[in-house]
Design a protein around this motif. Structure first.
Motif, PDB file in Angstrom:
ATOM      1  N   ARG A  90       2.456  12.938 -11.823  1.00 33.86           N
ATOM      2  CA  ARG A  90       1.236  11.906 -11.106  1.00 33.86           C
ATOM      3  C   ARG A  90       1.991  10.458 -11.250  1.00 33.86           C
ATOM      4  NH1 ARG A  90      -3.562  15.173 -12.692  1.00 33.86           N
ATOM      5  NH2 ARG A  90      -2.362  14.199 -14.801  1.00 33.86           N
ATOM      6  N   SER A  91       3.340  10.000 -12.213  1.00 35.24           N
ATOM      7  CA  SER A  91       3.875   9.005 -12.604  1.00 35.24           C
ATOM      8  C   SER A  91       2.977   7.596 -11.479  1.00 35.24           C
ATOM      9  CB  SER A  91       5.073   8.383 -12.649  1.00 35.24           C
ATOM     10  OG  SER A  91       5.850   8.386 -11.950  1.00 35.24           O
ATOM     11  N   ARG A  92       3.473   8.002 -10.225  1.00 33.40           N
ATOM     12  CA  ARG A  92       3.376   6.339  -9.747  1.00 33.40           C
ATOM     13  C   ARG A  92       1.788   6.797  -9.206  1.00 33.40           C
ATOM     14  NH1 ARG A  92       3.787   6.968  -2.488  1.00 33.40           N
ATOM     15  NH2 ARG A  92       2.826   4.913  -2.558  1.00 33.40           N
ATOM     16  N   HIS A  93       0.778   8.160  -9.127  1.00 30.08           N
ATOM     17  CA  HIS A  93      -0.449   7.319  -9.242  1.00 30.08           C
ATOM     18  C   HIS A  93      -1.334   6.747 -10.283  1.00 30.08           C
ATOM     19  CE1 HIS A  93      -4.884   9.388  -9.350  1.00 30.08           C
ATOM     20  NE2 HIS A  93      -4.698   9.186  -8.339  1.00 30.08           N
ATOM     21  N   GLN A  94      -0.359   6.829 -11.621  1.00 26.91           N
ATOM     22  CA  GLN A  94      -0.800   6.697 -13.141  1.00 26.91           C
ATOM     23  C   GLN A  94      -1.149   4.979 -12.562  1.00 26.91           C
ATOM     24  OE1 GLN A  94       1.059   9.278 -16.077  1.00 26.91           O
ATOM     25  NE2 GLN A  94      -0.722  10.393 -15.245  1.00 26.91           N
ATOM     26  N   LEU A  95       0.463   4.492 -12.283  1.00 29.74           N
ATOM     27  CA  LEU A  95       0.372   3.035 -12.647  1.00 29.74           C
ATOM     28  C   LEU A  95       0.232   2.612 -11.671  1.00 29.74           C
ATOM     29  CD1 LEU A  95       2.726   0.908 -13.004  1.00 29.74           C
ATOM     30  CD2 LEU A  95       4.183   1.629 -10.758  1.00 29.74           C
ATOM     31  N   LEU A  96      -0.680   3.051 -10.248  1.00 29.63           N
ATOM     32  CA  LEU A  96      -1.612   2.717  -9.714  1.00 29.63           C
ATOM     33  C   LEU A  96      -2.839   2.149 -10.215  1.00 29.63           C
ATOM     34  CD1 LEU A  96      -0.214   3.499  -5.810  1.00 29.63           C
ATOM     35  CD2 LEU A  96      -0.202   0.609  -6.649  1.00 29.63           C
ATOM     36  N   SER A  97      -2.979   3.333 -10.974  1.00 34.11           N
ATOM     37  CA  SER A  97      -4.245   3.023 -11.022  1.00 34.11           C
ATOM     38  C   SER A  97      -4.638   2.037 -12.965  1.00 34.11           C
ATOM     39  CB  SER A  97      -4.272   4.789 -12.039  1.00 34.11           C
ATOM     40  OG  SER A  97      -4.898   5.595 -10.668  1.00 34.11           O
ATOM     41  N   PHE A  98      -3.042   2.202 -12.929  1.00 33.83           N
ATOM     42  CA  PHE A  98      -3.676   1.216 -14.147  1.00 33.83           C
ATOM     43  C   PHE A  98      -3.562  -0.561 -13.665  1.00 33.83           C
ATOM     44  CE2 PHE A  98      -1.270  -1.177 -16.896  1.00 33.83           C
ATOM     45  CZ  PHE A  98      -1.981  -1.771 -18.330  1.00 33.83           C
ATOM     46  N   VAL A  99      -3.091  -0.676 -13.090  1.00 34.46           N
ATOM     47  CA  VAL A  99      -2.784  -1.554 -12.472  1.00 34.46           C
ATOM     48  C   VAL A  99      -4.217  -1.737 -11.037  1.00 34.46           C
ATOM     49  CG1 VAL A  99      -2.132  -3.459 -10.444  1.00 34.46           C
ATOM     50  CG2 VAL A  99      -0.337  -2.192 -11.452  1.00 34.46           C
ATOM     51  N   GLY A 100      -4.693  -1.444 -10.983  1.00 33.36           N
ATOM     52  CA  GLY A 100      -5.843  -1.548  -9.790  1.00 33.36           C
ATOM     53  C   GLY A 100      -7.650  -1.522 -11.537  1.00 33.36           C
ATOM     54  N   VAL A 101      -7.247  -0.540 -12.731  1.00 34.55           N
ATOM     55  CA  VAL A 101      -8.235  -0.930 -13.642  1.00 34.55           C
ATOM     56  C   VAL A 101      -7.897  -1.964 -14.871  1.00 34.55           C
ATOM     57  CG1 VAL A 101      -8.774   0.292 -15.746  1.00 34.55           C
ATOM     58  CG2 VAL A 101      -8.350   2.346 -14.109  1.00 34.55           C
ATOM     59  N   ALA A 102      -6.919  -2.849 -14.817  1.00 38.07           N
ATOM     60  CA  ALA A 102      -6.200  -4.013 -15.334  1.00 38.07           C
ATOM     61  C   ALA A 102      -6.885  -4.841 -14.214  1.00 38.07           C
ATOM     62  CB  ALA A 102      -4.530  -4.083 -15.836  1.00 38.07           C
ATOM     63  N   ALA A 103      -6.965  -5.126 -12.957  1.00 28.55           N
ATOM     64  CA  ALA A 103      -7.245  -5.749 -12.245  1.00 28.55           C
ATOM     65  C   ALA A 103      -8.822  -5.716 -12.665  1.00 28.55           C
ATOM     66  CB  ALA A 103      -6.844  -5.982 -11.023  1.00 28.55           C
ATOM     67  N   PHE A 104      -9.910  -4.844 -12.311  1.00 25.73           N
ATOM     68  CA  PHE A 104     -11.152  -5.408 -12.795  1.00 25.73           C
ATOM     69  C   PHE A 104     -10.882  -5.239 -13.924  1.00 25.73           C
ATOM     70  CE2 PHE A 104     -14.590  -2.444 -13.806  1.00 25.73           C
ATOM     71  CZ  PHE A 104     -15.501  -2.594 -12.163  1.00 25.73           C
ATOM     72  N   PHE A 105     -10.819  -5.390 -14.860  1.00 23.93           N
ATOM     73  CA  PHE A 105     -10.938  -5.776 -16.491  1.00 23.93           C
ATOM     74  C   PHE A 105     -10.997  -6.912 -16.134  1.00 23.93           C
ATOM     75  CE2 PHE A 105      -9.605  -6.772 -20.416  1.00 23.93           C
ATOM     76  CZ  PHE A 105     -10.308  -6.779 -21.134  1.00 23.93           C
TER      77      PHE A 105
END
Length: 168
Positions: A90-105
């Motif tokens: 799930r590396s692509r999903h994890q990368l997209l999740s990290f980018v989304g969380v970083a943007a939200f933060f």
């Protein structure tokens, strides 16, 4: 910003709370998720102590850390669940999740630093634990008792459902 003991304690407790929440999301076994959630609840109770809300911290420990976590563990033990781990990539999903969380933060931090907060004091004399108990047991006694009956019915229903599944 002053670096004193209270700020350091808040920083450590907030990092522990966020870390417990991240671990809860990251773990694959449900029991580990419940333990990480309990860790998060305990950290939040520590933050309540720093805010001089000892009653709320005690309720946090008793209700959430104790009751909810134990209820989740009982639910896990009473239901049939698969113990096999799914380790799909799930590396692509994890990368997209990290980018989304970083943007939200980033958005949240921008809003916090650009919002003017008033420095006024709240009137806390009428919001005491004694007044809370008086409101719950005088004004709101019927909803309080109905909630306890509802929770008892849910517990009995869960036991009956678990027993039916075991017999089948």
């Amino acid at each position: 910003m002053q670096w004193n003991g209270e700020f350091l304690a808040f920083f450590l407790l907030s990092v522990m709370a966020i870390g417990g929440a991240v671990f809860m999301i990251h773990f694959t076994r449900v029991v580990h998720m419940v333990l990480a959630l309990a860790f998060t609840f305990l950290s939040i109770a520590g933050i309540y102590v720093l805010l001089h809300a000892e009653f709320v911290a005690a309720v946090q420990v008793l209700i959430y850390t104790g009751a909810v976590s134990i209820l989740m563990l009982f639910g896990i033990m009473l239901t049939k669940h698969r113990t096999s781990d799914h380790s799909d990539s799930r590396s692509r999903h994890q990368l997209l999740s990290f980018v989304g969380v970083a943007a939200f933060f980033g958005v949240i931090m921008w809003v916090i630093y650009h919002t003017p907060f008033s420095g006024g004091k709240a009137e806390t004399a009428k919001y005491t634990v004694a007044n809370l108990g008086e409101w719950v047991f005088k004004q709101y006694v019927i909803p309080f008792e109905l909630t306890s009956v509802l929770l008892l019915a849910a517990l009995v229903g869960a036991v009956i459902l678990a027993k039916k599944e075991r017999d089948a």
